[in-house]
Enzyme design. Structure first.
Site, PDB file in Angstrom:
ATOM      1  N   CYS A 225       1.423  -1.041  -0.093  1.00 51.28           N
ATOM      2  CA  CYS A 225       0.007  -0.172  -0.357  1.00 51.28           C
ATOM      3  C   CYS A 225       0.934   1.010   0.387  1.00 51.28           C
ATOM      4  O   CYS A 225       1.810   1.000   1.177  1.00 51.28           O
ATOM      5  CB  CYS A 225      -0.875  -0.163   1.029  1.00 51.28           C
ATOM      6  SG  CYS A 225      -1.836   1.719   1.090  1.00 51.28           S
TER       7      CYS A 225
ATOM      8  N   CYS B 276       0.013   3.898   2.715  1.00 53.43           N
ATOM      9  CA  CYS B 276       0.018   3.646   4.179  1.00 53.43           C
ATOM     10  C   CYS B 276       1.404   3.806   3.933  1.00 53.43           C
ATOM     11  O   CYS B 276       1.808   3.916   5.543  1.00 53.43           O
ATOM     12  CB  CYS B 276       0.846   2.180   4.365  1.00 53.43           C
ATOM     13  SG  CYS B 276      -1.697   1.626   4.266  1.00 53.43           S
TER      14      CYS B 276
END
Length: 318
Positions: A56, A59
């Protein structure tokens, strides 16, 4: 008086330091420890759960921001990081309970063992702080910076501007883009007669908050302080000019600036009201514009501003 802060110096990682001996509020969690680390722990302290994944991209931006803000909170909130790929069973169970964990990052706030709020996506630091502030308020608390700001304002109310400067400076170091902290610091410098240092501080205000109402107000206040110092020395001259010519509007405006510098806000308003009443259009409505500068510098909730606005409204719309 030496300038006791440097807005260009970076705050320590995580903002305000945690008290000595405070356990790190950030930890990695998993499905085995979730009940203890999150549900049970949130009965004592609000807990954020950061659901993330190694693949991700957002993230990688959000998680460091969460860690910074949580550590800056000094133990008032905790952060548990959950790798969704390593904890699929937990993710499945929580999804069945209605949590939208199909995409990451997802951040969930727990208070008193219950889900209080959540957000998805990589929010900027300011929005993360607002989210945590809301979570803390739900738990009956607030961030340490809010405590510091309240303490600084109390010092100003008590007339301790030197003490307030230290508090505002500490807050500016932790949050350089906090307009209330920066404006409070500059106001205190003005109150102590340190106009040169106030100008220096104003020049160092981060670009992101230069147009904020608090900064605009303190900018106007500083300008009036500088103008007022010169006008105050010529108060007698302005009064003599007005005795000789009641329509000397330039003298009346300067008289208002001098009275404001003497902390006679009512007198400053009344002088300008006379000028407006006699010739509102003089010099492109200079008297009315000067009155609006006073309002901006004093603050729109100041009693003198509220009273002055009522007088101006009565005169203009009678």
């Amino acid at each position: 008086m030496d300038l006791i802060f440097d807005p260009t110096r970076q705050a320590a990682p995580g903002g305000a330091a945690m008290p000595a001996g405070t356990p790190d509020p950030v930890k990695d969690g998993d499905q085995r420890t979730f009940m203890a680390d999150v549900v049970e722990a949130s009965r004592e302290t609000p807990v954020l759960v950061d659901f993330w994944a190694t693949w991700c991209g957002p993230c990688k931006t959000l998680t460091p921001t969460l860690e910074k803000v949580v550590r800056a909170a000094g133990g008032r909130v905790k952060l548990v990081k959950i790798d969704i790929d390593k904890n699929r069973q937990l993710v499945q169970q929580l999804s069945q309970m209605g949590l939208p964990l199909q995409s990451v990052p997802t951040v969930v706030g727990f208070v008193q063992g219950q889900i209080a709020d959540l957000f998805q996506g990589a929010l900027p630091e300011g929005e993360v702080k607002k989210f945590i502030e809301t979570l803390l308020k739900a738990a009956g608390g607030q961030l340490p910076t809010a405590d510091l700001l309240a303490e600084a304002k109390a010092a100003v109310e008590a007339g301790d501007h030197a003490g307030a400067i230290e508090l505002f400076a500490g807050l500016v170091q932790a949050e350089p883009e906090n307009p209330e902290a920066m404006a409070g610091l500059i106001r205190c410098l003005v109150a102590l007669g340190e106009e040169d240092q106030a100008l220096e501080a104003l020049e160092q205000v981060p670009a992101k908050i230069r147009d904020h109402a608090e900064i605009a107000s303190v900018r106007a206040q500083l300008q009036l302080a500088i103008e007022g110092r010169a006008a105050r020395e010529k108060l007698g001259e302005f009064e003599r000019r007005l005795e000789a010519d009641p329509d000397d509007h330039a003298a009346r405006i300067d008289l208002a600036i001098a009275r404001n510098a003497m902390d006679d806000r009512t007198g400053a308003v009344d002088a300008l009201m006379v000028a407006i009443k006699r010739d509102r259009a003089w010099n492109e409505e200079a008297a009315r514009k000067q009155l609006l500068k006073f309002f901006e510098a004093w603050g729109f909730d100041d009693p003198a501003t509220l009273a002055g606005r009522r007088k101006l409204s009565t005169l203009l719309f009678r």
